[in-house]
Scaffold this motif. Structure first.
Motif, short mmCIF file in Angstrom:
data_model
loop_
_atom_site.label_atom_id
_atom_site.label_comp_id
_atom_site.label_asym_id
_atom_site.label_seq_id
_atom_site.Cartn_x
_atom_site.Cartn_y
_atom_site.Cartn_z
N ILE A 26 0.83 -1.21 0.00
CA ILE A 26 0.00 0.00 0.00
C ILE A 26 0.86 1.26 0.00
O ILE A 26 0.58 2.22 -0.72
N PHE A 27 1.91 1.27 0.80
CA PHE A 27 2.73 2.49 0.92
C PHE A 27 3.99 2.43 0.06
O PHE A 27 4.72 3.41 -0.03
N GLY A 28 4.27 1.27 -0.50
CA GLY A 28 5.44 1.15 -1.36
C GLY A 28 6.74 1.08 -0.59
O GLY A 28 7.82 1.31 -1.16
N ARG A 29 6.68 0.77 0.66
CA ARG A 29 7.90 0.61 1.46
C ARG A 29 7.51 -0.06 2.79
O ARG A 29 6.32 -0.13 3.12
N ARG A 30 8.49 -0.44 3.56
CA ARG A 30 8.25 -0.93 4.92
C ARG A 30 8.64 0.15 5.91
O ARG A 30 9.79 0.59 5.92
N ALA A 31 7.69 0.61 6.72
CA ALA A 31 7.98 1.66 7.69
C ALA A 31 7.01 1.48 8.86
O ALA A 31 5.95 0.86 8.70
N PRO A 32 7.35 2.01 10.02
CA PRO A 32 6.39 1.95 11.13
C PRO A 32 5.08 2.63 10.72
O PRO A 32 5.09 3.59 9.96
N LEU A 33 3.97 2.09 11.24
CA LEU A 33 2.65 2.56 10.81
C LEU A 33 1.88 3.20 11.97
O LEU A 33 1.77 2.61 13.05
N GLY A 34 1.34 4.39 11.73
CA GLY A 34 0.42 5.03 12.67
C GLY A 34 -0.97 5.07 12.06
O GLY A 34 -1.12 5.37 10.88
N VAL A 35 -1.99 4.76 12.87
CA VAL A 35 -3.38 4.72 12.38
C VAL A 35 -4.23 5.58 13.28
O VAL A 35 -4.23 5.40 14.51
N GLU A 36 -4.96 6.52 12.69
CA GLU A 36 -5.93 7.30 13.47
C GLU A 36 -7.34 6.85 13.08
O GLU A 36 -7.67 6.79 11.90
N ILE A 37 -8.14 6.56 14.08
CA ILE A 37 -9.53 6.15 13.82
C ILE A 37 -10.44 7.29 14.26
O ILE A 37 -10.41 7.71 15.41
N GLY A 38 -11.23 7.79 13.30
CA GLY A 38 -12.08 8.96 13.56
C GLY A 38 -11.28 10.24 13.37
O GLY A 38 -11.19 11.06 14.28
N SER A 39 -10.73 10.41 12.16
CA SER A 39 -9.80 11.52 11.91
C SER A 39 -10.49 12.86 11.74
O SER A 39 -9.80 13.89 11.68
N GLY A 40 -11.81 12.89 11.61
CA GLY A 40 -12.49 14.16 11.36
C GLY A 40 -11.92 14.80 10.09
O GLY A 40 -11.73 14.14 9.07
N VAL A 84 -5.81 7.94 3.32
CA VAL A 84 -7.03 8.11 4.10
C VAL A 84 -8.11 7.24 3.48
O VAL A 84 -8.13 7.02 2.27
N VAL A 85 -9.01 6.80 4.32
CA VAL A 85 -10.05 5.92 3.81
C VAL A 85 -11.35 6.22 4.54
O VAL A 85 -11.34 6.53 5.74
N ARG A 86 -12.46 6.17 3.80
CA ARG A 86 -13.76 6.37 4.41
C ARG A 86 -14.41 5.01 4.67
O ARG A 86 -14.89 4.34 3.76
N THR A 87 -14.41 4.65 5.91
CA THR A 87 -15.06 3.40 6.29
C THR A 87 -15.17 3.35 7.82
O THR A 87 -14.72 4.26 8.52
N ASP A 88 -15.79 2.31 8.33
CA ASP A 88 -15.88 2.11 9.77
C ASP A 88 -14.54 1.54 10.27
O ASP A 88 -14.13 0.45 9.84
N GLY A 89 -13.89 2.28 11.14
CA GLY A 89 -12.56 1.89 11.59
C GLY A 89 -12.54 0.55 12.31
O GLY A 89 -11.62 -0.25 12.14
N ALA A 90 -13.56 0.29 13.12
CA ALA A 90 -13.58 -0.97 13.88
C ALA A 90 -13.69 -2.15 12.92
O ALA A 90 -12.99 -3.16 13.07
N ASP A 91 -14.55 -2.02 11.91
CA ASP A 91 -14.70 -3.10 10.93
C ASP A 91 -13.42 -3.30 10.14
O ASP A 91 -13.02 -4.43 9.87
N LEU A 92 -12.80 -2.18 9.75
CA LEU A 92 -11.59 -2.27 8.92
C LEU A 92 -10.47 -2.98 9.69
O LEU A 92 -9.82 -3.88 9.15
N VAL A 93 -10.28 -2.59 10.94
CA VAL A 93 -9.22 -3.22 11.74
C VAL A 93 -9.51 -4.72 11.86
O VAL A 93 -8.64 -5.57 11.63
N ALA A 94 -10.76 -5.05 12.21
CA ALA A 94 -11.10 -6.45 12.47
C ALA A 94 -10.98 -7.30 11.21
O ALA A 94 -10.47 -8.42 11.26
N SER A 95 -11.40 -6.77 10.08
CA SER A 95 -11.48 -7.65 8.92
C SER A 95 -10.29 -7.55 7.98
O SER A 95 -10.10 -8.44 7.16
#
Ligand code: SAM
Length: 202
Positions: A26-40, A84-95
């Motif tokens: 997805i990012f075209g490299r290997r790097a540490p990942l930060g995820v914000e859920i509910g970014s407004g 950025v992605v528009r979806t339900d964060g809980a569902d995305l993480v789980a699935s």
């Protein structure tokens, strides 16, 4: 369409990428990942992506009006380390998220759903926290803040069931420096803010 564009496109996720998601693809490299859920509108996640180009960032927002504001801001900046992605964060993480692949989660001022009959809509629930635990890297950290005391009191034991939780006063010592929109607004208003840092158990 390249995988990185696919993740940027709200219509295409989840469903059109191989699962579990491959962050390197997805990012075209290997790097540490930060995820914000509910970014407004994206103030925090955009700022972190600018401040930390050595990390990759994913902002997840479910509401269309916020998401499209964030998407416009992101498009102007052309940050290769931010999707950025528009979806339900809980569902995305789980699935879709692979095990042990997220270095930092950021959940700031999740909707408090103050009426008792709506508490079941709150984001922090045992099944979701189990998924956070599953997907956090071994040294991974969840940063959580709310201005709602009742939500804080409900969330703390749910987080503690899976993670090592430390409450933190403001300003938190080793937390990201950026403020979210709600945080900036509430700090000006002098509202109390309840913060936790939660780590995976050794
Ligand atoms: C009160 S706002 C806070 C926004 C931002 N975090 C801030 O502090 O300025 C909560 C945001 O979370 C989003 N949200 C609620 N549930 C969500 C979910 N399950 N997945 C992704 N976003 C969600 C809402 O649409 C809203 O934009």
């Amino acid at each position: 369409m390249a995988a990185s564009e696919a993740v940027f496109d709200p219509e295409l996720l989840p469903g059109q990428l191989p699962l579990p998601l491959d962050w390197a693809l997805i990012f075209g490299r290997r790097a540490p990942l930060g995820v914000e859920i509910g970014s407004g509108g994206g103030r925090f996640v955009i700022g972190e992506a600018e401040r930390h180009p050595e990390m990759d960032w994913l902002g997840i927002e479910t509401a269309g009006h916020y998401f499209y504001t964030m998407k416009e801001r992101v498009a102007k900046r052309r940050l290769p380390n931010l999707k950025v992605v528009r979806t339900d964060g809980a569902d995305l993480v789980a699935s879709c998220f692979p095990d042990a692949s997220v270095n930092t989660y950021h959940i700031y001022f999740p909707d408090p759903w103050p009426k008792a009959r709506h508490h079941k809509r709150r984001l922090i629930k045992p099944a979701f926290v189990r998924q956070l635990n599953r997907t956090l890297a071994p040294d991974g950290v969840l940063y959580f803040a709310t201005d709602h005391r009742g939500y804080c009191e409900e969330a703390e034991p749910i987080l503690r069931a899976e993670l090592d939780v430390t409450p933190h006063p403001d300003p938190w010592p080793d937390a990201p420096r950026g403020r979210t929109n709600f945080e900036a607004k509430y700090m000006i208003a002098g509202r109390p803010i309840y913060r936790f840092i939660a780590r995976r158990r050794a």
